[in-house]
Design an enzyme around this catalytic site. Sequence first.
Site: not given
Ligand code: NDP
Length: 246
Positions: A141, A155
């Site tokens: 991030s 975070y």
């Molecule tokens: P979303 O919440 O839209 O998606 C998260 C994804 O991670 C989903 O596919 C979810 O699967 C999966 N996930 C969550 N918890 C688990 C777990 N315990 N085990 C396996 N899979 C898991 O988030 P984003 O797409 O926004 O985020 C993706 C990455 O990008 C993350 O690492 C986040 O920290 C990072 N990020 C996001 C930003 C933003 O502004 N959106 C900014 C900077 C970084 P399921 O739904 O099946 O649980």
Amino acid sequence: MTEFAGKTALVTGGSRGIGAAVAVALAERGADVAITYNSSPEDAAAVVKQLEAAGRRGFAIEADAASAEAVVAAVGRAYGVLGGLDIFVNNAGVGSLGMIDEVTLEELDRVLAINVRGPYVAAQAAAGVLADGGRMIHVGSAIAERATGPGMSLYTMSKSAVAGLSKGLARDLGARGITSNVVQPGPIDTSMNPADGPFAEAQRAFLALPRFGTPAEVAAAVVYLAGSAAGYITGTELTIDGGHAA
Ligand code: NDP
């Protein structure tokens, strides 16, 4: 688009948001793609349909990032079913908000298990099967570069750890021609951080480009790092943040 024809990829957390966009972008460029998910089987199935619509093999594996056993099994299954692994995208993660005096030990352990221990174990398993010359791309991030507000200590710590993991892996895997880099998104419009959410306006105020990014814009950076044009890039950060750290 055939840049990744004959290549295989695993994207953790590929059921929604950034991970889903990355999986589809890789498939559209010719890769066969496995994704993991935790709690959204229907979303994961919809992404698999998109992978197949791109003419590629795709499948989803349930694997909670907090379970080392599930993560290791998922990497093994992806490798076995795809018949190899060229690209590993370490994306699954959760957000967490709380002032330093509010974060409980339970929350600390939950976030570190999903955002740090999970990615470490997944990278360890992927390193064991990744093809020489392969690619690891971790999703950190932009907050690891610049903490822009209160309530983000946990975070931010977890995402700084991902950047450190990426650098260490670059050193461990370089002799095999494997690169390891971290993509660091700023505010991206997903269900984790919606562009119309309660904290959106405050985030926009920190950006040089006054809008949230899209999952596809992060996926484009991952595609670049996974491709042959990025063959000499390793151990670094690619920050896609609309000027969040400018
Ligand atoms: P979303 O919440 O839209 O998606 C998260 C994804 O991670 C989903 O596919 C979810 O699967 C999966 N996930 C969550 N918890 C688990 C777990 N315990 N085990 C396996 N899979 C898991 O988030 P984003 O797409 O926004 O985020 C993706 C990455 O990008 C993350 O690492 C986040 O920290 C990072 N990020 C996001 C930003 C933003 O502004 N959106 C900014 C900077 C970084 P399921 O739904 O099946 O649980």
